[in-house]
Design a protein around this motif. Sequence first.
Motif, PDB file in Angstrom:
ATOM      1  N   GLY A   1      67.928  54.811  22.043  1.00 28.25           N
ATOM      2  CA  GLY A   1      66.914  54.056  22.768  1.00 28.25           C
ATOM      3  C   GLY A   1      67.511  52.945  23.613  1.00 28.25           C
ATOM      4  O   GLY A   1      68.718  52.863  23.842  1.00 28.25           O
ATOM      5  N   LYS A   2      66.659  52.048  24.048  1.00 25.98           N
ATOM      6  CA  LYS A   2      67.054  50.961  24.926  1.00 25.98           C
ATOM      7  C   LYS A   2      67.639  49.796  24.143  1.00 25.98           C
ATOM      8  O   LYS A   2      67.313  49.578  22.978  1.00 25.98           O
ATOM      9  CB  LYS A   2      65.854  50.476  25.745  1.00 25.98           C
ATOM     10  N   THR A   3      68.478  49.019  24.808  1.00 30.70           N
ATOM     11  CA  THR A   3      68.972  47.778  24.213  1.00 30.70           C
ATOM     12  C   THR A   3      67.930  46.678  24.426  1.00 30.70           C
ATOM     13  O   THR A   3      67.034  46.790  25.260  1.00 30.70           O
ATOM     14  CB  THR A   3      70.304  47.344  24.851  1.00 30.70           C
ATOM     15  N   TRP A   4      68.092  45.617  23.624  1.00 32.72           N
ATOM     16  CA  TRP A   4      67.238  44.437  23.779  1.00 32.72           C
ATOM     17  C   TRP A   4      68.098  43.306  24.318  1.00 32.72           C
ATOM     18  O   TRP A   4      69.192  43.040  23.815  1.00 32.72           O
ATOM     19  CB  TRP A   4      66.619  44.029  22.446  1.00 32.72           C
ATOM     20  N   LYS A   5      67.603  42.605  25.350  1.00 34.79           N
ATOM     21  CA  LYS A   5      68.344  41.509  25.958  1.00 34.79           C
ATOM     22  C   LYS A   5      67.733  40.187  25.553  1.00 34.79           C
ATOM     23  O   LYS A   5      66.542  39.945  25.747  1.00 34.79           O
ATOM     24  CB  LYS A   5      68.327  41.645  27.482  1.00 34.79           C
ATOM     25  N   SER A   6      68.557  39.321  24.983  1.00 36.62           N
ATOM     26  CA  SER A   6      68.108  38.004  24.553  1.00 36.62           C
ATOM     27  C   SER A   6      67.770  37.140  25.757  1.00 36.62           C
ATOM     28  O   SER A   6      68.558  37.013  26.698  1.00 36.62           O
ATOM     29  CB  SER A   6      69.197  37.321  23.720  1.00 36.62           C
TER      30      SER A   6
ATOM     31  N   TYR B   1      71.731  43.724  22.895  1.00 34.45           N
ATOM     32  CA  TYR B   1      72.032  44.286  21.585  1.00 34.45           C
ATOM     33  C   TYR B   1      71.328  45.634  21.406  1.00 34.45           C
ATOM     34  O   TYR B   1      70.160  45.782  21.788  1.00 34.45           O
ATOM     35  CB  TYR B   1      71.528  43.358  20.474  1.00 34.45           C
ATOM     36  N   PRO B   2      71.996  46.599  20.787  1.00 34.55           N
ATOM     37  CA  PRO B   2      71.326  47.848  20.425  1.00 34.55           C
ATOM     38  C   PRO B   2      70.632  47.672  19.068  1.00 34.55           C
ATOM     39  O   PRO B   2      71.293  47.521  18.035  1.00 34.55           O
ATOM     40  CB  PRO B   2      72.480  48.853  20.337  1.00 34.55           C
ATOM     41  N   LEU B   3      69.321  47.696  19.044  1.00 38.75           N
ATOM     42  CA  LEU B   3      68.578  47.392  17.823  1.00 38.75           C
ATOM     43  C   LEU B   3      67.975  48.626  17.156  1.00 38.75           C
ATOM     44  O   LEU B   3      67.339  48.506  16.111  1.00 38.75           O
ATOM     45  CB  LEU B   3      67.473  46.373  18.111  1.00 38.75           C
ATOM     46  N   SER B   4      68.187  49.785  17.754  1.00 38.39           N
ATOM     47  CA  SER B   4      67.749  51.039  17.132  1.00 38.39           C
ATOM     48  C   SER B   4      68.973  51.927  16.947  1.00 38.39           C
ATOM     49  O   SER B   4      69.773  52.094  17.878  1.00 38.39           O
ATOM     50  CB  SER B   4      66.713  51.751  18.003  1.00 38.39           C
TER      51      SER B   4
END
Length: 348
Positions: free
Chosen positions: A268-273, A280-283
């Motif tokens: 999936g997609k990364t999350w950007k702070s 960060y890759p959170l999945s």
Amino acid sequence: MNRIKIILVSLCFFHFSFPKDHNFHSEFALEWCYFVGHIKAESGNLYGYELSFFRLKFSDGENWNPEIFPVHFAISDLSTKRHYTAQTIKRKLGDLAGNKENRIYSGEYELEILSKDEFYIKAKPKSNEIALELRLIGNGNLLPHGKDGISIKSKRNPKIFSYYYSYPRLKTKGFLWIQGKKETIDSGDSWMDHEWSEKTSNTIPTLAKGKSGWDWICLMDDKGGDYVFFRFRESPEVSPEIFGTYRDPMGHVTYWKETGEVQMFPIGKTWKSKMTKIEYPLSWKILYPGGEWIVSAVFNEQEFDGSESTKTIYWEGAVKAEDPSQKKSAKGYLELKGYQKSRDWWEF
């Protein structure tokens, strides 16, 4: 392979001794002991927490041997999806920080080792935004990693290792404060991790070099199994090496250490702070012998900016997981370190 055998032979006489080894080890240069957990309040509210005690010793090889004791503390409100953090860094001066026979402390943070299987942790930062007091009781089943608790992080460079054990499924009760509101914690499961390395204190620690990174996850499944997966990168230029530990509900421990036994990759997609602009890759998808885990963050905003203490910025937060092939679920914690481009974390 021969280098790994030589190192293991030289270390094979090491054995853990508890409760003594729950404490810090002054002869080593790099150490951390931390607690993470999923806990539930009498109100029904759900929380995750992290309380990490660090110790780093410098040396000039002669008379200068200062020790520093950073602490990271975080509470994740899983109901409102809000994340709160606090931190400190103290030196062993004026008894502001240190470790004694049954105690590790730094400023407003404390770990009391009550026995081999019982702990008391306290975090009361001066900000008063968050705090906790928790009592944790284990079932006697500690979990060493690697042969005799010697956890080699890299087959390419077997000098990168730590003495490492976990204590899963610590039954947790106590109190938590969040923005002035007191919550009584009546149940929960905590996970303790303790690692130390770098016997020679006048060398720069290799395990926590500024260029190194890792993706670490602990999972406690609803069938009674405990898992640790570790994806280590000595530097951004090399491919990651992946290791795993599994203890089944009957207590049998399996170590996955051969290349390809465990696969761990982001999906999936990364999350950007928004705060640090780090992605960060959170999945994650984890393939292990006999099953797979699909892991996702309970919520995204669980980044820890340790700029005021260890100079590291990382993501550590509560996660949930599903194994569709075995029809089981799990809860745990995920840590992502090394996504920050910065100097070494001990360069204060």
